[in-house]
Enzyme design. Structure first.
Site, PDB file in Angstrom:
ATOM      1  N   LYS A  19       5.113 134.573  57.439  1.00 49.40           N
ATOM      2  CA  LYS A  19       5.690 133.445  58.163  1.00 49.40           C
ATOM      3  C   LYS A  19       7.213 133.605  58.241  1.00 49.40           C
ATOM      4  CE  LYS A  19       6.063 128.455  57.647  1.00 49.40           C
ATOM      5  NZ  LYS A  19       5.644 127.276  56.893  1.00 49.40           N
TER       6      LYS A  19
ATOM      7  N   GLU B 206       7.532 141.376  48.870  1.00 52.77           N
ATOM      8  CA  GLU B 206       6.303 142.172  48.756  1.00 52.77           C
ATOM      9  C   GLU B 206       5.887 142.715  50.122  1.00 52.77           C
ATOM     10  OE1 GLU B 206       6.795 139.206  47.427  1.00 52.77           O
ATOM     11  OE2 GLU B 206       5.793 138.993  45.479  1.00 52.77           O
TER      12      GLU B 206
ATOM     13  N   GLY C  77       2.078 128.000  54.571  1.00 61.04           N
ATOM     14  CA  GLY C  77       1.439 129.297  54.330  1.00 61.04           C
ATOM     15  C   GLY C  77      -0.002 129.166  53.853  1.00 61.04           C
ATOM     16  N   ARG C  78      -0.226 128.280  52.884  1.00 56.74           N
ATOM     17  CA  ARG C  78      -1.570 128.171  52.297  1.00 56.74           C
ATOM     18  C   ARG C  78      -2.537 127.395  53.182  1.00 56.74           C
ATOM     19  NH1 ARG C  78       2.499 125.939  49.655  1.00 56.74           N
ATOM     20  NH2 ARG C  78       2.584 123.694  49.257  1.00 56.74           N
TER      21      ARG C  78
ATOM     22  N   GLU D 106      -0.447 125.486  44.269  1.00 60.15           N
ATOM     23  CA  GLU D 106       0.891 125.588  44.873  1.00 60.15           C
ATOM     24  C   GLU D 106       1.250 124.257  45.544  1.00 60.15           C
ATOM     25  OE1 GLU D 106       2.198 128.365  48.260  1.00 60.15           O
ATOM     26  OE2 GLU D 106       2.702 129.551  46.517  1.00 60.15           O
TER      27      GLU D 106
ATOM     28  N   HIS E  92     -23.129 134.048  32.514  1.00 59.21           N
ATOM     29  CA  HIS E  92     -23.095 135.092  31.488  1.00 59.21           C
ATOM     30  C   HIS E  92     -21.660 135.381  31.076  1.00 59.21           C
ATOM     31  CE1 HIS E  92     -27.374 135.939  32.085  1.00 59.21           C
ATOM     32  NE2 HIS E  92     -27.121 135.615  33.331  1.00 59.21           N
TER      33      HIS E  92
ATOM     34  N   LYS F 126      11.489 134.616  42.061  1.00 65.15           N
ATOM     35  CA  LYS F 126      11.921 135.560  43.097  1.00 65.15           C
ATOM     36  C   LYS F 126      13.393 135.918  42.900  1.00 65.15           C
ATOM     37  CE  LYS F 126       8.998 133.763  46.870  1.00 65.15           C
ATOM     38  NZ  LYS F 126       9.002 133.089  48.166  1.00 65.15           N
TER      39      LYS F 126
HETATM   40  O1  LIG Z   1       4.162 134.315  54.824  1.00 64.62           O
HETATM   41  P1  LIG Z   1       5.328 134.543  53.930  1.00 64.62           P
HETATM   42  O2  LIG Z   1       6.575 133.908  54.467  1.00 64.62           O
HETATM   43  O3  LIG Z   1       5.526 136.007  53.680  1.00 64.62           O
HETATM   44  O4  LIG Z   1       5.053 133.835  52.555  1.00 64.62           O
HETATM   45  C1  LIG Z   1       3.992 134.209  51.748  1.00 64.62           C
HETATM   46  C2  LIG Z   1       3.737 133.211  50.665  1.00 64.62           C
HETATM   47  O5  LIG Z   1       4.881 133.006  49.884  1.00 64.62           O
HETATM   48  C3  LIG Z   1       5.008 131.636  49.513  1.00 64.62           C
HETATM   49  O6  LIG Z   1       6.055 131.075  50.237  1.00 64.62           O
HETATM   50  C4  LIG Z   1       5.315 131.472  48.063  1.00 64.62           C
HETATM   51  O7  LIG Z   1       4.381 132.060  47.261  1.00 64.62           O
HETATM   52  C5  LIG Z   1       3.670 131.022  49.924  1.00 64.62           C
HETATM   53  O8  LIG Z   1       3.713 129.673  50.130  1.00 64.62           O
HETATM   54  C6  LIG Z   1       3.351 131.815  51.125  1.00 64.62           C
HETATM   55  O9  LIG Z   1       2.009 131.680  51.458  1.00 64.62           O
END
Ligand SMILES: O=P(O)(O)OC[C@H]1O[C@](O)(CO)[C@@H](O)[C@@H]1O
Length: 522
Positions: free
Chosen positions: A209, A215, A270-271, A356, A387, A514
């Site tokens: 987003k 990452e 995002g979620r 979150e 189990h 972060k």
């Molecule tokens: O889509 P982006 O901006 O890479 O963010 C990924 C994720 O990082 C967060 O902002 C924090 O973990 C989430 O809310 C989001 O889903």
């Protein structure tokens, strides 16, 4: 207009619930069933073939009425309407919260400021349809003119967990394209995924987003280097890379052409984003029609959530039950156990959705809360969990409410397996509720001719019982039903956050780590 700001503990309903808790905390569910022969029917909710049986909870009519009164007193109806009508309910980020617009099958206008967002939503859906159909049919070619065989989704958090879960859950409906997901910044994860891939026939979908997530950008850059090292040129990127983002500038900097960008909007968290272009990997894996069914299922749940009375409303009742345990019994955790191996990724997905959103400790006024908020969500698929961790739920010292999720039919129709699977599904809820008394254990050992073991084994074989669970049953795991199920938990989370008087749609709690990671890197 902002959401109402009210500490739930100051309501009359809360005080009544505290009293009700003192009176009824140890209420024997078996007695409740005996007192009311209609309890199971009365405490079962339905939406088409989706049923939610919440009769196995330490809730009597009085408690249930107070829980409903709590929702009324904090004006939940108003909160729901504000979300559906595009109010700025994510106040700390000054945003509307409109995942419901992404699956708004009525196409009735939804406004953010003066702008009807449905136009942009429909345009993006059309673009996803056209593109995914082109890739699936083999008409979209990789840079050497070959059809695409593999799709790699590069994203993390909401840009990974939703699409990953849906693609995995609906693998029965999958087409020939192989799906891969890279999320972790762990380079071994990247290399393990791409080592078998042919860059000529692989489509990389970079989902972020913000397009600033460490990452995702690190993983995307590593893959771009790998792609270029295999003989492809910068120009070739347009054939094998697409992006999903709100940050068009950053995507362009990465080298992705404007027509290869699928837009999303700041009013999608995002979620909550798998319904947006973040679901492109879902369209590619399952075909657009199945994605559309997913949206339809969620839309049906949205309508139910918005219009059903509170006492018949699946997400609201589930949220109220959860609050009852979290805030009065002071349970910390909830277990979610889908009896379908297809739903292996459901709990990790739900963990982000719920934790979150509601892992907050200041209220909507910025003051520390003086009550518990977010639940710890954990779980895995049945029968595996029987189990593994169910010992603790059955005989441990903690009270842990459970959601069991099951399907009446299996997809391949193997009745022998499915009957056994569902027998276990119902048996677990029953065992938690019924327990096993001292007398029953005594008789059991005696009948088995093990009188000599009674003195030694009796206490260890007793099950306290009276342990709460909800039983959620759908006819089968279809795209539409999965859409309904996901939307159920999204709205449950909203209701909890609303009643706890917190902001559920920001996530500042992920930032400190972060920042410090950047310092450690330096
Ligand atoms: O889509 P982006 O901006 O890479 O963010 C990924 C994720 O990082 C967060 O902002 C924090 O973990 C989430 O809310 C989001 O889903």
């Amino acid at each position: 207009m902002a959401l109402k700001n009210q500490n739930p503990t100051t309501t009359n309903a809360w005080k009544n619930l505290q009293e009700s808790y003192q009176k009824n905390k140890n209420v024997d569910m078996k007695k409740l069933f005996l007192q009311d022969v209609n309890r199971k029917e009365k405490y079962t909710l339905k939406l088409d073939s989706f049923t939610v049986d919440y009769s196995k909870n330490r809730i009597n009519d009085e408690t249930f009425d107070y829980l409903l009164a709590l929702a009324d007193e904090v004006d939940l109806k108003d909160g729901i309407e504000k979300m559906f009508t595009g109010d700025i309910i994510n106040v700390t980020e000054n945003r509307a919260v409109l995942h419901i617009a992404l699956r708004n099958k009525s196409n009735s206008p939804v406004f953010v400021a003066e702008n009807n967002v449905m136009d942009e939503v429909n345009d993006t859906l059309q673009k996803m349809k056209t593109f995914s159909e082109k890739v699936i049919s083999g008409n979209h070619k990789g840079y050497t003119g070959k059809a695409i065989t593999d799709v790699v989704n590069i994203g993390i958090g909401g840009s990974d967990l939703g699409p990953r879960m849906v693609v995995d859950a609906l693998q029965y409906y999958k087409n020939h394209l192989k799906s891969h997901f890279i999320s972790n910044i762990d380079g071994d994860h990247v290399m393990e995924t791409i080592k078998e891939l042919n860059p000529e026939t692989t489509l990389f979908v970079i989902v972020s987003k913000t397009f600033t997530t460490q990452e995702t950008l690190t993983n995307a850059e590593t893959i771009k280097k790998w792609f270029l090292s295999k003989g492809a040129t910068q120009q070739d990127i347009q054939h094998n890379f697409v992006a999903v983002s709100t940050n068009l500038e950053k995507v362009a900097e990465f080298g992705i052409a404007a027509n290869n960008i699928f837009t999303m909007w700041d009013w999608v968290g995002g979620r909550y984003s798998l319904w947006s272009a973040v679901g492109l990997s879902i369209c590619l894996a399952l075909g657009y029609d199945n994605f559309d069914q997913l949206l339809t299922g969620a839309y049906e749940m949205d309508q139910h959530f918005r219009t059903a009375s509170f006492n018949q409303n699946i997400p609201i009742v589930l949220a109220l039950i959860s609050i009852w345990y979290n805030n009065f019994f002071e349970t910390d955790a909830e277990v979610v156990i889908p009896y379908s191996q297809y739903l292996t990724q459901f709990v990790p997905y739900l963990q982000q959705g719920s934790m979150e959103s509601n892992g907050k400790s200041v209220d909507r006024d910025g003051n520390p809360v003086n009550y518990q908020t977010g639940n710890i969500i954990w779980g895995n698929t049945g029968t595996n969990v029987q189990h593994a961790f169910m010992q603790l739920v059955h005989q441990g010292t903690k009270l842990i409410p459970v959601d069991f999720i099951g399907f009446k039919q299996s997809l391949y129709g193997n009745e022998d397996h499915h009957n056994k699977l569902m027998a276990n599904f119902y048996a677990q809820a029953e065992a938690l509720y019924q327990g096993k008394t001292k007398e029953e254990v005594h008789l059991e050992l005696k009948t088995a001719g093990q009188q000599d073991k009674i003195a030694k084994l009796l206490p260890f074989k007793i099950f306290e019982g009276n342990k709460p669970s909800n039983t959620l049953v759908m006819d089968k795991l279809s795209p539409k039903n999965l859409g309904k199920l996901i939307a159920t938990y999204e709205h449950k989370t909203f209701v909890q956050g609303y009643i706890w008087n917190i902001y559920s749609f920001d996530q500042f709690g992920v930032e400190l780590g972060k920042e410090l990671a950047k310092k450690f890197l330096a």
